[in-house]
Design a protein around this motif. Structure first.
Motif, short mmCIF file in Angstrom:
data_model
loop_
_atom_site.label_atom_id
_atom_site.label_comp_id
_atom_site.label_asym_id
_atom_site.label_seq_id
_atom_site.Cartn_x
_atom_site.Cartn_y
_atom_site.Cartn_z
N TYR A 112 0.82 -1.21 0.00
CA TYR A 112 0.00 0.00 0.00
C TYR A 112 0.86 1.27 0.00
O TYR A 112 0.47 2.27 -0.59
CB TYR A 112 -0.94 0.00 1.20
N ILE A 155 0.28 4.50 5.23
CA ILE A 155 0.22 3.19 5.89
C ILE A 155 1.62 2.64 6.05
O ILE A 155 1.99 2.14 7.14
CB ILE A 155 -0.65 2.21 5.08
N ASP A 156 2.42 2.74 5.01
CA ASP A 156 3.80 2.27 5.07
C ASP A 156 4.59 3.06 6.11
O ASP A 156 5.32 2.47 6.93
CB ASP A 156 4.45 2.43 3.69
#
Length: 285
Positions: A106, A110-111
């Motif tokens: 993603y 999010i990372d």
């Protein structure tokens, strides 16, 4: 996978002496763990001799301070140490794989969020964190596994993320996206198989580390008092005066040697496995 591929892998494994040696040791330990009730000469919980008996014909590794057979303790301890190592490694790999795949695929916020969590776990001093968690949750078989799993997933997560960053730009993944394939199907059918070889090598490493961690926690008195692992044997040995007598020779050295042998076996097996799964590591034949 076709037979030709398996034959190729088998040839690579058999041509690696270190890999065969490590795998052989692991097989021996697994057999000992499985058939412990048949191999052990005595019940490790029973007092079968006088305290601090030296090795003899009846007790090959002597007895401890309460007259329990040390050889039987070690044989049953193999089962506990291996079980904790394998289960804890499996859980940590599952957590690390999930977080690594989600973060790598993603990307974006999010990372960044997940990688900051990974960095936080990695930057906290490892041993103090484990001691704190083990003391907080209390000593038991499953609590030790929980503590090891919660402190060991970060490194596999980072390794898996790095691989996913490469896989998600590959042609077959881009093609799957272009035809509207569901994200879950892409992750399960295209991304997960690509990181599986890395997961195998990470599992070997995590299992070896988990066994050492369990021994360390048990040696500090944070292990399960109702099950005898190699670490628990070492704890009771140092707590009950083995160093004050010559009993350390048959009470402390054997579990230390077994721990060393098992870790070396995992290391050799992991090296051979990486050579099989990563063609760039293979020697010219």
């Amino acid at each position: 996978m076709d037979k030709q591929k398996w034959k190729q892998y088998w040839n690579i494994l058999t041509s690696n002496n270190l890999g065969l040696f490590g795998l052989g040791i692991l097989v021996v330990f697994v057999l000992i763990a499985i058939f412990a009730p048949l191999i052990a000469p005595y019940d490790p919980a029973e007092r079968v001799g006088q305290p601090f008996m030296k090795p003899n014909g009846d007790f090959l590794l002597g007895t401890n301070d309460v007259g329990q057979d040390i050889l039987s303790e070690l044989i049953y301890g193999t089962r506990v140490s291996l079980l904790i190592g394998v289960i804890a490694a499996f859980i940590s790999i599952v957590i690390g794989c999930f977080i690594g795949i989600i973060a790598g695929y993603y990307g974006g916020k999010i990372d960044s969020l997940l990688m900051r969590l990974v960095d936080l776990v990695l930057v906290i001093p490892f041993l103090p964190l484990m001691i704190l968690l083990a003391a907080f949750v209390g000593p038991s078989f499953w609590n030790i596994i929980l503590v090891i799993s919660l402190t060991s997933w970060a490194s596999p997560a980072r390794v898996v993320r790095s691989q996913v960053l490469t896989l998600k730009t590959s042609g077959y993944v881009e093609a799957a996206k272009s035809i509207g394939t569901d994200v879950k199907e892409i992750l399960l059918k295209h991304i997960l198989p690509g990181v599986f070889p890395i997961l195998l090598s990470q599992f070997i490493l995590a299992a070896s580390s988990a066994i050492l961690v369990e021994a360390s926690l048990s040696f500090l008195g944070l292990g399960d008092p109702f099950t005898k692992s190699w670490g628990t044997i070492l704890y009771y040995a140092q707590a009950r005066g083995a160093f004050l007598t010559d009993a350390w020779v048959w009470w402390i050295l054997p579990p230390g040697i077994l721990l060393t042998a098992l870790v070396i076996a995992f290391a050799f097996t992991g090296y051979s496995l990486e050579e099989i799964l990563n063609p760039r590591l293979r020697k010219e034949r």
